[in-house]
Write an enzyme that holds these catalytic residues in place. Structure first.
Site, PDB file in Angstrom:
ATOM      1  N   HIS A 223     -25.234  32.303 -42.608  1.00 10.96           N
ATOM      2  CA  HIS A 223     -25.897  32.207 -43.633  1.00 10.96           C
ATOM      3  C   HIS A 223     -26.744  33.262 -44.110  1.00 10.96           C
ATOM      4  O   HIS A 223     -26.191  34.402 -44.545  1.00 10.96           O
ATOM      5  CB  HIS A 223     -26.740  30.969 -43.202  1.00 10.96           C
ATOM      6  CG  HIS A 223     -27.960  30.240 -43.915  1.00 10.96           C
ATOM      7  ND1 HIS A 223     -27.640  30.397 -45.402  1.00 10.96           N
ATOM      8  CD2 HIS A 223     -28.779  29.337 -44.019  1.00 10.96           C
ATOM      9  CE1 HIS A 223     -28.716  29.612 -46.076  1.00 10.96           C
ATOM     10  NE2 HIS A 223     -29.411  28.898 -45.121  1.00 10.96           N
ATOM     11  N   HIS A 262     -17.501  31.052 -49.568  1.00 12.19           N
ATOM     12  CA  HIS A 262     -18.447  29.714 -49.797  1.00 12.19           C
ATOM     13  C   HIS A 262     -18.103  28.450 -49.666  1.00 12.19           C
ATOM     14  O   HIS A 262     -17.021  27.939 -49.849  1.00 12.19           O
ATOM     15  CB  HIS A 262     -19.232  30.083 -51.280  1.00 12.19           C
ATOM     16  CG  HIS A 262     -20.764  29.383 -51.330  1.00 12.19           C
ATOM     17  ND1 HIS A 262     -21.129  28.326 -51.466  1.00 12.19           N
ATOM     18  CD2 HIS A 262     -21.981  29.937 -51.154  1.00 12.19           C
ATOM     19  CE1 HIS A 262     -22.272  27.883 -51.250  1.00 12.19           C
ATOM     20  NE2 HIS A 262     -22.882  29.150 -51.184  1.00 12.19           N
ATOM     21  N   ASP A 313     -24.687  37.252 -51.099  1.00 12.14           N
ATOM     22  CA  ASP A 313     -25.055  38.411 -50.094  1.00 12.14           C
ATOM     23  C   ASP A 313     -24.272  39.736 -50.123  1.00 12.14           C
ATOM     24  O   ASP A 313     -24.514  40.899 -49.626  1.00 12.14           O
ATOM     25  CB  ASP A 313     -24.696  37.929 -48.680  1.00 12.14           C
ATOM     26  CG  ASP A 313     -25.649  36.909 -48.227  1.00 12.14           C
ATOM     27  OD1 ASP A 313     -26.850  36.942 -48.429  1.00 12.14           O
ATOM     28  OD2 ASP A 313     -25.535  35.659 -47.870  1.00 12.14           O
TER      29      ASP A 313
HETATM   30  N1  COA Z   1     -13.407  36.533 -45.040  1.00 10.66           N
HETATM   31  C1  COA Z   1     -12.342  36.128 -44.610  1.00 10.66           C
HETATM   32  N2  COA Z   1     -12.005  35.234 -44.729  1.00 10.66           N
HETATM   33  C2  COA Z   1     -12.583  34.175 -44.941  1.00 10.66           C
HETATM   34  C3  COA Z   1     -13.839  34.475 -45.363  1.00 10.66           C
HETATM   35  C4  COA Z   1     -14.559  35.484 -45.447  1.00 10.66           C
HETATM   36  N3  COA Z   1     -15.700  35.908 -45.840  1.00 10.66           N
HETATM   37  N4  COA Z   1     -14.630  33.026 -45.862  1.00 10.66           N
HETATM   38  C5  COA Z   1     -13.616  32.165 -45.556  1.00 10.66           C
HETATM   39  N5  COA Z   1     -12.510  32.637 -45.038  1.00 10.66           N
HETATM   40  C6  COA Z   1     -11.301  31.920 -45.090  1.00 10.66           C
HETATM   41  C7  COA Z   1     -11.225  31.591 -43.592  1.00 10.66           C
HETATM   42  O1  COA Z   1     -10.665  32.415 -42.648  1.00 10.66           O
HETATM   43  C8  COA Z   1     -10.461  30.159 -43.695  1.00 10.66           C
HETATM   44  O2  COA Z   1      -9.016  30.587 -43.694  1.00 10.66           O
HETATM   45  P1  COA Z   1      -7.902  29.675 -42.868  1.00 10.66           P
HETATM   46  O3  COA Z   1      -7.922  28.282 -43.551  1.00 10.66           O
HETATM   47  O4  COA Z   1      -6.731  30.467 -43.244  1.00 10.66           O
HETATM   48  O5  COA Z   1      -8.316  29.693 -41.431  1.00 10.66           O
HETATM   49  C9  COA Z   1     -10.883  29.726 -45.182  1.00 10.66           C
HETATM   50  O6  COA Z   1     -11.179  30.779 -46.033  1.00 10.66           O
HETATM   51  C10 COA Z   1     -11.868  28.768 -45.065  1.00 10.66           C
HETATM   52  O7  COA Z   1     -12.934  29.058 -44.230  1.00 10.66           O
HETATM   53  P2  COA Z   1     -14.055  28.506 -43.384  1.00 10.66           P
HETATM   54  O8  COA Z   1     -14.704  29.356 -42.711  1.00 10.66           O
HETATM   55  O9  COA Z   1     -13.776  27.460 -42.895  1.00 10.66           O
HETATM   56  O10 COA Z   1     -15.142  28.049 -44.684  1.00 10.66           O
HETATM   57  P3  COA Z   1     -16.535  27.498 -44.429  1.00 10.66           P
HETATM   58  O11 COA Z   1     -16.625  26.575 -45.972  1.00 10.66           O
HETATM   59  O12 COA Z   1     -16.679  26.700 -43.177  1.00 10.66           O
HETATM   60  O13 COA Z   1     -17.476  28.787 -44.581  1.00 10.66           O
HETATM   61  C11 COA Z   1     -18.497  30.644 -45.074  1.00 10.66           C
HETATM   62  C12 COA Z   1     -18.138  29.336 -45.540  1.00 10.66           C
HETATM   63  C13 COA Z   1     -19.724  31.120 -46.089  1.00 10.66           C
HETATM   64  C14 COA Z   1     -19.352  30.257 -43.656  1.00 10.66           C
HETATM   65  C15 COA Z   1     -17.436  31.596 -45.013  1.00 10.66           C
HETATM   66  O14 COA Z   1     -17.063  31.615 -46.435  1.00 10.66           O
HETATM   67  C16 COA Z   1     -17.830  32.852 -44.289  1.00 10.66           C
HETATM   68  O15 COA Z   1     -17.989  32.849 -43.059  1.00 10.66           O
HETATM   69  N6  COA Z   1     -18.346  33.832 -45.088  1.00 10.66           N
HETATM   70  C17 COA Z   1     -18.724  35.065 -44.653  1.00 10.66           C
HETATM   71  C18 COA Z   1     -20.284  34.967 -44.485  1.00 10.66           C
HETATM   72  C19 COA Z   1     -21.136  34.925 -45.641  1.00 10.66           C
HETATM   73  O16 COA Z   1     -21.058  35.875 -46.604  1.00 10.66           O
HETATM   74  N7  COA Z   1     -22.205  34.004 -45.731  1.00 10.66           N
HETATM   75  C20 COA Z   1     -22.785  34.084 -46.798  1.00 10.66           C
HETATM   76  C21 COA Z   1     -22.647  32.770 -47.477  1.00 10.66           C
HETATM   77  S1  COA Z   1     -23.703  32.636 -49.048  1.00 10.66           S
END
Ligand code: COA
Length: 376
Positions: A223, A262, A313
Site C-alpha cells: 500500500h 493496481h 507511487d
Molecule cells: N509487478 C509485477 N507483477 C505484478 C505487479 C507488479 N507490481 N502487480 C501485479 N502483478 C502481477 C502479479 O504477479 C499477478 O500475476 P499472475 O496472475 O501471473 O500471478 C497479477 O499481476 C495480479 O496481481 P495481484 O497481486 O493478484 O493483484 P492485486 O490486485 O492483489 O494487487 C497490488 C494489487 C497493487 C498489490 C499489486 O499490483 C502490487 O503488488 N503492486 C506493487 C506494489 C505497489 O506499487 N503498491 C501500491 C499500489 S497504489
C-alpha cells in the site's frame, strides 16, 4: 451462509459511499463529483479537504475560514508532552512508527477525544490534518539532533510542511508540486487503509483510533510503503544506462516491481501522469534528471512486457527526493494527505453506521478431541 469467498475482497462492494469514484477502465479518479485533473489544475489541498469533509466546494468566505483554522499556530503546534514523547523514542524508529505513535498520543490531548458527534469529529479532523505535518517534520528534525521548526501560520499546509522539514522557505515549484501531491493522495475510495479506518469507526470508535489503524495499514509495502520501495529500486539501479537491463532481469526473475499494478485500475493510474510531470520539472530545475529517466525506462519495459501500468507511487518519490526529503518519509507524506480522506470516511461511516463484521469460510477441523498437555 454463502461459501463464495473473494481473496482480498476483490471487487466486493461493502458499502455505498458519496466520497470518491474510481473508473478503473477509463483511468478516472473523482472526489465528490470533481475529476482530480480539474482539482490539480484549479484547487488546493485545503480546499480538497473541505470538499471531502463537507461534500461541496466552499464559498470564498468558507474557504478562508477553513484555511485559517488549518493554519493557526495553535492548531498546528504539538502539545509539548507529545514532543517530549518523541524525544524518548529510539532515533532509529521509522517515521511511520513515530507517526502511528504520535497520532495515537495526540488523542490523549484532544479536547474532543471522547465526543464522536459530527461537529466534534470535524474539529478533530482539522486538528489532526494540521498536526500530522508538524509531527512528521518534528521527527525529521529530532532524529537529526535538531530542534523542531515552529509552524508558520502565513504559509499554506504544503509550504509550511516543507518549511518545517528544512527550516527554509520552499520554492514556488516545490510548494506547487507538494500541494499537487497532497491533492492526488487525499482519497481513493475503499483502499486498505481507508477500509481499516472505517472498520475501526464502525465500532463507534473515534477519529484518532481510526486514523491510527489506517496508518498501520498504510505502512505496508503493498500500500503506502510502495513509494519508498520505488526509491530503493532507483537507488539500486543508480545509472539510467543500467535501467533497461536491470528491469528486464527483475521481470525474468518474476520480481514484483513496486509502483506498478493496481487492484482497480486497468490502465495507468490517473495520478501518475501529474507526478511524472512534476518530478520531471523539479528534476530539470534541480539538474537531476536521472531518477525520472530511470523510472521512464522501467515504466516502458514493465508496461510493454507485462501490461501492468504505473500507479501513484511510481513518480512521487522522485519528486520528493529532489526536494531533499528522506526516502523513509515518503509514506508519512502520503499519510498527511490521506488523513483528509480517512476523516471523510469516518464522518460518512458514523453518519450511517453498522458494525462491519464479515465472516470467514472456515476450513479447519470442527471436532478435534482435546488431549491433555501431558499426553501430547
Ligand atoms: N509487478 C509485477 N507483477 C505484478 C505487479 C507488479 N507490481 N502487480 C501485479 N502483478 C502481477 C502479479 O504477479 C499477478 O500475476 P499472475 O496472475 O501471473 O500471478 C497479477 O499481476 C495480479 O496481481 P495481484 O497481486 O493478484 O493483484 P492485486 O490486485 O492483489 O494487487 C497490488 C494489487 C497493487 C498489490 C499489486 O499490483 C502490487 O503488488 N503492486 C506493487 C506494489 C505497489 O506499487 N503498491 C501500491 C499500489 S497504489
Amino acid at each position: 451462509m454463502s461459501t463464495v469467498t473473494k481473496a482480498g475482497l476483490e471487487d466486493v462492494v461493502v458499502s455505498t459511499s458519496d466520497i470518491c469514484f474510481i473508473d478503473g477502465r477509463e483511468g478516472r479518479l473523482v472526489y465528490r463529483g470533481y475529476d482530480v485533473d480539474d482539482l490539480v489544475a484549479h484547487s488546493s489541498f485545503e480546499e480538497v479537504a473541505y470538499l471531502l469533509w463537507y461534500g461541496a466546494l466552499p464559498t470564498r468566505k468558507e474557504l478562508d475560514a477553513h484555511v485559517k483554522a488549518l493554519s493557526a499556530s495553535a492548531t498546528r503546534r504539538l502539545p509539548p508532552k507529545v514532543i517530549a514523547l518523541l524525544r524518548t523514542l529510539p532515533r532509529r524508529s521509522t517515521p511511520m512508527e513515530v507517526l502511528r505513535t504520535g497520532v495515537s498520543a495526540l488523542s490523549a490531548f484532544d479536547p474532543d477525544a471522547a465526543d464522536n458527534s459530527r461537529e466534534a469529529t470535524l474539529r478533530k479532523a482539522v486538528r489532526l490534518t494540521a498536526q500530522m505535518p508538524t509531527l512528521v517534520a518534528a521527527w525529521e528534525r529530532l532524529r537529526r539532533g535538531k530542534p523542531p521548526v515552529a509552524p508558520n501560520p502565513r504559509l499554506g499546509l504544503a509550504a509550511n510542511f516543507l518549511y518545517m522539514m528544512t527550516g527554509k522557505k520552499p520554492t514556488d515549484l516545490a510548494t506547487q508540486t507538494f500541494d499537487t501531491a497532497l491533492i492526488l493522495h487525499a482519497d481513493h475510495e475503499f483502499n486498505a487503509s481507508t477500509f481499516a479506518a472505517r472498520v475501526t469507526a464502525a465500532t463507534l470508535s473515534d477519529l484518532h483510533s481510526a486514523v491510527t489503524s489506517a496508518i498501520g495499514a498504510l505502512k505496508g509495502p503493498l500500500h503506502g510503503g510502495a513509494n519508498e520501495q520505488v526509491m530503493l529500486m532507483v537507488e539500486q539501479i543508480k545509472d539510467p544506462a543500467r535501467a533497461e537491463a536491470w528491469i528486464r532481469k527483475a521481470l525474468a526473475d518474476k520480481a514484483r516491481v513496486m509502483g506498478f499494478g493496481h487492484r482497480v485500475y486497468r490502465v495507468e493510474d490517473p495520478r501518475a501522469k501529474h507526478l511524472r510531470r512534476l518530478a520531471t520539472e523539479l528534476g530539470e530545475q534541480a539538474g537531476n534528471t536521472a531518477y525520472v529517466q530511470i523510472l521512464n525506462t522501467v515504466a516502458k519495459v514493465v508496461t510493454e512486457d507485462k501490461h501492468i501500468y504505473p500507479n501513484v507511487d511510481l513518480y512521487s518519490g522522485a519528486a520528493y527526493a529532489v526536494m531533499g526529503i528522506s526516502t523513509d518519509q515518503f509514506t508519512p507524506i502520503f499519510a498527511i494527505s490521506r488523513v483528509a480522506g480517512w476523516a471523510a470516511h469516518v464522518l460518512e461511516q458514523h453518519g450511517n453506521n453498522r458494525l462491519i463484521r464479515p465472516r470467514a469460510e472456515y476450513t479447519g477441523a470442527t471436532r478435534a478431541s482435546y488431549v491433555p498437555v501431558a499426553q501430547r
